[in-house]
Design an enzyme around this catalytic site. Structure first.
Site, mmCIF file in Angstrom:
data_model
loop_
_atom_site.group_PDB
_atom_site.id
_atom_site.type_symbol
_atom_site.label_atom_id
_atom_site.label_comp_id
_atom_site.label_asym_id
_atom_site.label_seq_id
_atom_site.Cartn_x
_atom_site.Cartn_y
_atom_site.Cartn_z
ATOM 1 N N ASP A 13 0.844 -1.195 0.000
ATOM 2 C CA ASP A 13 0.000 0.000 0.000
ATOM 3 C C ASP A 13 0.884 1.251 0.000
ATOM 4 O OD1 ASP A 13 -2.405 1.425 0.206
ATOM 5 O OD2 ASP A 13 -2.360 1.413 2.409
ATOM 6 N N HIS A 14 0.643 2.163 -0.936
ATOM 7 C CA HIS A 14 1.390 3.430 -1.014
ATOM 8 C C HIS A 14 2.912 3.249 -1.061
ATOM 9 C CE1 HIS A 14 -2.137 6.008 -0.583
ATOM 10 N NE2 HIS A 14 -2.564 5.183 0.354
ATOM 11 N N ASP A 24 3.108 4.878 -5.486
ATOM 12 C CA ASP A 24 2.349 6.110 -5.300
ATOM 13 C C ASP A 24 3.235 7.312 -5.586
ATOM 14 O OD1 ASP A 24 0.793 8.211 -4.630
ATOM 15 O OD2 ASP A 24 0.382 7.587 -2.569
ATOM 16 N N GLU A 81 -1.523 5.867 -8.703
ATOM 17 C CA GLU A 81 -2.561 6.840 -8.320
ATOM 18 C C GLU A 81 -2.407 8.117 -9.127
ATOM 19 O OE1 GLU A 81 -3.486 7.138 -4.155
ATOM 20 O OE2 GLU A 81 -3.785 9.310 -4.282
ATOM 21 N N HIS A 140 -9.245 4.751 -2.477
ATOM 22 C CA HIS A 140 -8.584 4.789 -1.161
ATOM 23 C C HIS A 140 -9.551 5.465 -0.186
ATOM 24 C CE1 HIS A 140 -4.289 3.616 -1.951
ATOM 25 N NE2 HIS A 140 -4.839 3.568 -3.151
ATOM 26 N N GLY A 141 -9.181 5.468 1.077
ATOM 27 C CA GLY A 141 -9.963 6.207 2.071
ATOM 28 C C GLY A 141 -11.418 5.813 2.138
ATOM 29 N N SER A 200 -13.066 3.724 4.420
ATOM 30 C CA SER A 200 -13.656 3.246 5.673
ATOM 31 C C SER A 200 -15.017 3.899 5.895
ATOM 32 C CB SER A 200 -12.733 3.574 6.863
ATOM 33 O OG SER A 200 -11.737 2.585 6.996
ATOM 34 N N THR A 205 -8.829 2.349 8.542
ATOM 35 C CA THR A 205 -9.346 3.016 9.742
ATOM 36 C C THR A 205 -10.416 2.202 10.479
ATOM 37 O OG1 THR A 205 -8.825 5.171 8.803
ATOM 38 C CG2 THR A 205 -10.500 5.137 10.524
#
Ligand code: G3H
Ligand code: 13P
Ligand code: ZN
Length: 306
Positions: free
Chosen positions: A81-82, A103, A133, A209-210, A212, A255
């Protein structure tokens, strides 16, 4: 079974469902992810950030995840990830990852293309698929003026050129989601029109992404167990369902598991301050993570798709 991210995500894109990519840092999180996916016959992606690798050790954590993945009854990919550099991606591939993210989204378009292309060429040579990305993650308000949103959300034409020039396997796009537990005041606005446009122009799997959900009941339980958290907000379930109809195939979640893990531990210790057996403290945390994972896999529609 251990497979590439590309294998899992190509099917998801064609079938119009999403596959969750959960971040792990340890045994309990990894077991919650893989055992729940097996229970629900769902493909899943287990991802390690560079921070996770620093915390747990590349070899220790990769071997743990890879062993569970190989023995799993469902397809599992191990993803970086990233990834911040070519070297970081190569290290992960050498350790056994079947998918990596480079990334370089903070660079200008040409440099992002250059860095991504280099990783794609090397990774493909080793049978590993790649995520990149384009655009910058960040919450947007519904009433934001278009010019402002355009400044950091992914431009559809640029996305087409980027995929053509890099040969990347799946692309993370900025559509209004953001990392962490504070994604906006109230319900974060997701730019569905942009997803539909990009999904119409590109046939490769897209990545959010992001993603949650930051469920209100978990936030409440965190507070009730003595935790302190500000005005938390996550991505609504129906926004994700809709996004998966139009090309989003990989949905990143970290998260929610962090919150569930912490709530599980806090509740045990609050109820029984005399407890000091780690299994009795971490077991309920693992169960609560499994509950949130079950919900996410159901929302994304990957249940039964293994
Ligand atoms: O997108 C970031 C993930 O939530 C991983 O976070 O770098 O703190 O492990 P981390
Ligand atoms: P959340 O912070 O919404 O869980 O997103 C995690 C993520 O995007 C990891 O790459
Ligand atoms: Zn992310």
């Amino acid at each position: 079974m251990l497979v590439t991210g590309g294998e899992i995500l190509t099917k998801a894109r064609a079938g119009k469902y999403g596959v969750a990519a959960f971040n792990t840092n340890d045994l309990e999180i990894t077991q919650a992810i893989i055992h729940t996916a097996e229970k629900l016959s769902s493909p899943v992606i287990v991802q390690l950030s560079e921070g996770a690798i620093k915390y747990a050790g590349l070899s220790d954590l990769t071997n743990l995840v890879a062993d569970l993945a190989r023995r799993a009854s469902v397809p599992v990919a191990i993803h970086l990830d990233h990834g911040s550099s070519f070297e970081s991606c190569m290290k992960a591939i050498r350790a056994g990852f079947t998918s990596v993210m480079i990334d370089a989204s903070h660079h200008n378009f040409a440099d992002n293309v250059r860095d991504t292309k280099k990783v794609v060429e090397a990774a493909h040579f080793m049978g590993v698929t790649v995520e990149a990305e384009l655009g910058r993650l960040g919450g947007i308000e519904e009433h934001i003026v278009v010019d402002e949103a355009d400044a950091f959300l992914t431009d559809p034409q640029e996305a087409v050129q980027f995929v053509e020039q890099t040969g990347v396997d799946y692309l993370a796009i900025a559509i209004g989601t953001s990392h962490g537990a504070f994604k906006g005041k109230g319900r974060p606005y997701i730019d569905h029109a942009r997803i539909e446009t990009i999904g119409g122009l590109l046939s490769i799997p897209l990545v959010a992404h992001g993603s949650s959900g930051v469920p209100a009941y978990i936030v409440e339980r965190l507070r009730a167990a003595g935790g302190e958290i500000g005005e938390a907000a996550g991505i609504a379930d129906d926004d994700l369902t809709r996004a998966c109809q139009h090309g989003i195939a990989k949905v990143n979640v970290d998260t929610d598991l962090r919150l569930a893990f912490t709530v599980g531990i806090r509740e045990v210790l609050q109820k029984n301050p005399k407890e000091f057996d780690p299994r009795k403290i971490l077991g309920p945390a693992r169960d609560l993570m499994a509950e949130l994972i079950t919900h996410k896999l159901t929302v994304l529609g990957s249940v039964g798709k293994a």
